[in-house]
Scaffold this motif. Structure first.
Motif, PDB file in Angstrom:
ATOM      1  N   THR A 132       0.825  -1.254   0.025  1.00 49.17           N
ATOM      2  CA  THR A 132       0.083   0.138  -0.053  1.00 49.17           C
ATOM      3  C   THR A 132       0.875   1.367  -0.153  1.00 49.17           C
ATOM      4  N   LEU A 133       0.384   2.350  -0.054  1.00 50.56           N
ATOM      5  CA  LEU A 133       0.841   3.754  -0.140  1.00 50.56           C
ATOM      6  C   LEU A 133       1.725   3.886   1.338  1.00 50.56           C
ATOM      7  N   ALA A 134       0.972   3.493   2.232  1.00 50.96           N
ATOM      8  CA  ALA A 134       1.624   3.780   3.638  1.00 50.96           C
ATOM      9  C   ALA A 134       2.696   2.625   3.940  1.00 50.96           C
ATOM     10  N   GLU A 135       2.712   1.669   3.292  1.00 52.72           N
ATOM     11  CA  GLU A 135       3.760   0.629   3.459  1.00 52.72           C
ATOM     12  C   GLU A 135       5.122   1.103   2.517  1.00 52.72           C
ATOM     13  N   SER A 140       8.499  -0.239   3.735  1.00 56.42           N
ATOM     14  CA  SER A 140       8.407  -1.769   4.121  1.00 56.42           C
ATOM     15  C   SER A 140       7.960  -2.367   2.803  1.00 56.42           C
ATOM     16  N   THR A 141       8.267  -1.681   1.672  1.00 55.47           N
ATOM     17  CA  THR A 141       7.737  -2.251   0.541  1.00 55.47           C
ATOM     18  C   THR A 141       8.186  -3.800   0.237  1.00 55.47           C
ATOM     19  N   ILE A 166       3.780 -14.398 -11.290  1.00 53.62           N
ATOM     20  CA  ILE A 166       3.573 -13.578  -9.875  1.00 53.62           C
ATOM     21  C   ILE A 166       3.186 -11.911 -10.863  1.00 53.62           C
ATOM     22  N   ALA A 167       2.363 -11.400 -10.092  1.00 50.96           N
ATOM     23  CA  ALA A 167       1.986 -10.208 -10.622  1.00 50.96           C
ATOM     24  C   ALA A 167       2.393  -9.194  -9.345  1.00 50.96           C
ATOM     25  N   TYR A 168       3.399  -8.297  -9.616  1.00 49.58           N
ATOM     26  CA  TYR A 168       3.315  -7.142  -8.712  1.00 49.58           C
ATOM     27  C   TYR A 168       2.766  -6.115  -9.082  1.00 49.58           C
ATOM     28  N   GLU A 169       1.580  -5.768  -8.021  1.00 50.25           N
ATOM     29  CA  GLU A 169       0.941  -4.512  -8.031  1.00 50.25           C
ATOM     30  C   GLU A 169       0.954  -3.696  -7.105  1.00 50.25           C
ATOM     31  N   PRO A 170       1.571  -2.659  -7.101  1.00 50.57           N
ATOM     32  CA  PRO A 170       1.572  -1.687  -5.839  1.00 50.57           C
ATOM     33  C   PRO A 170       0.159  -0.998  -5.708  1.00 50.57           C
ATOM     34  N   VAL A 171      -0.287  -1.229  -4.591  1.00 52.56           N
ATOM     35  CA  VAL A 171      -1.911  -1.025  -4.267  1.00 52.56           C
ATOM     36  C   VAL A 171      -2.059   0.609  -4.881  1.00 52.56           C
ATOM     37  N   TRP A 172      -1.228   1.307  -4.224  1.00 56.16           N
ATOM     38  CA  TRP A 172      -1.499   2.727  -4.777  1.00 56.16           C
ATOM     39  C   TRP A 172      -1.372   3.263  -6.175  1.00 56.16           C
ATOM     40  N   ALA A 173      -1.079   2.082  -7.060  1.00 56.34           N
ATOM     41  CA  ALA A 173      -0.898   2.472  -8.396  1.00 56.34           C
ATOM     42  C   ALA A 173      -2.109   1.780  -9.205  1.00 56.34           C
ATOM     43  N   ILE A 174      -3.063   0.971  -8.604  1.00 54.21           N
ATOM     44  CA  ILE A 174      -4.086   0.329  -9.143  1.00 54.21           C
ATOM     45  C   ILE A 174      -5.345   1.274  -9.188  1.00 54.21           C
ATOM     46  N   GLY A 214      -0.780  -2.080 -12.511  1.00 61.91           N
ATOM     47  CA  GLY A 214      -1.134  -0.744 -11.767  1.00 61.91           C
ATOM     48  C   GLY A 214      -0.966   0.402 -12.708  1.00 61.91           C
ATOM     49  N   SER A 215      -2.200   0.782 -13.306  1.00 63.96           N
ATOM     50  CA  SER A 215      -2.289   1.725 -14.276  1.00 63.96           C
ATOM     51  C   SER A 215      -1.219   1.638 -15.472  1.00 63.96           C
ATOM     52  N   MET A 216      -1.162   0.372 -16.016  1.00 66.33           N
ATOM     53  CA  MET A 216      -0.341   0.171 -17.060  1.00 66.33           C
ATOM     54  C   MET A 216      -1.336   0.542 -18.219  1.00 66.33           C
TER      55      MET A 216
END
Ligand code: PEP
Length: 256
Positions: A132-135, A140-141, A166-174, A214-216
């Motif tokens: 998440t953005l906070a993480e 702590s990413t 595996i899909a790396y999806e930063p939550v703040w970018a979705i 994430g917003s690709m």
């Protein structure tokens, strides 16, 4: 040129009625149904899996689901199992999407059961991880991604590991329009591959596809897909429209 075939997967989320899914899948197959240089997967809602499955049948476009329950059958009202998806010729299933983690309380342990059930039923899991953005802001990413990845892959054998995506999806970018920079994305992808090497050995880690999500969109895809450890995309919004999905696949073909 990478040894790994690029993969573009469309996550339609809770969008498209069956008639709309029929139209979209027909357009995608007309444009991309013979593409073999890039693996293409469409993941409609459960209600149109069968309809879309009939459209993609005989083409190179593959069928995925967005979720499933770990048990094969039983008293789990509202749920769908791996054998049910296999019976409709699905080949992939998205597991542990951040929306399922956030809105439906899915834990790493529960997601791990689904991963194992998918593999047992010859479905390829697309295991989603991301902070998440906070993480991210608290630094702590990598820790978060490591916990989700290791937790999701408990008990997966070396033989099965290469079939996992595996899909790396930063939550703040979705769905936000905010994209991770290529450096941010590549850093986490390389970290994921190093973790896979620790768990399964380097030869297998080199075979596992790691997608960015994430917003690709067509405008930012070429730069992301050119990164060494970015093997494709899990696409939300831009997968709902034929033109942008086709352009994303073309970007992956150009980057292969
Ligand atoms: C997703 O939900 O997997 C996703 C990446 O969505 P979007 O492309 O809309 O950010």
């Amino acid at each position: 040129m990478s040894l790994r075939k690029k993969l573009i997967a469309g996550n339609w989320k809770m969008n498209k009625t069956s008639p709309d899914a029929l139209t979209l899948s027909k357009e995608i197959v007309a444009e991309l149904g013979k593409v073999i240089d890039v693996e293409i997967v469409v993941c409609p809602p459960f209600t149109s899996i069968e309809t879309v499955g009939k459209v993609v049948d005989g083409s190179s476009v593959k069928l995925g689901a967005q979720n499933m329950h770990p048990e094969a059958s039983g008293a789990y009202t509202g749920e769908v199992s791996a054998p049910m998806l296999r019976a409709l010729f699905a080949t992939h299933v998205i597991l542990g999407h951040s929306e399922r983690r956030a809105y439906f309380g899915e834990t790493d342990a529960f997601i791990n059961k689904k991963v194992l059930a998918a593999i047992k039923n010859q479905l390829k899991p697309i295991l989603c991880v991301g902070e998440t953005l906070a993480e991210r802001e608290s630094g702590s990413t990598l820790k978060v991604v490591q916990t989700q990845l290791e937790g999701g892959l408990v008990g997966v054998s070396k033989d099965d590991a290469a079939s996992v995506v595996i899909a790396y999806e930063p939550v703040w970018a979705i769905g936000t329009g905010k994209v991770a920079t290529t450096e941010q994305a590549q850093e986490v992808h390389a970290f994921i591959r190093s973790l896979l090497a620790k768990i399964f050995g380097d030869a297998i880690a080199q075979k596992v596809r790691i997608l960015y999500g994430g917003s690709m969109k067509p405008s930012n895809a070429p730069e992301l897909l050119a990164q060494k450890d970015i093997d494709g995309g899990l696409i939300g919004g831009a997968a709902l429209e034929t033109r942008s999905f086709v352009d994303l696949v073309n970007a992956a073909i150009a980057a292969k």
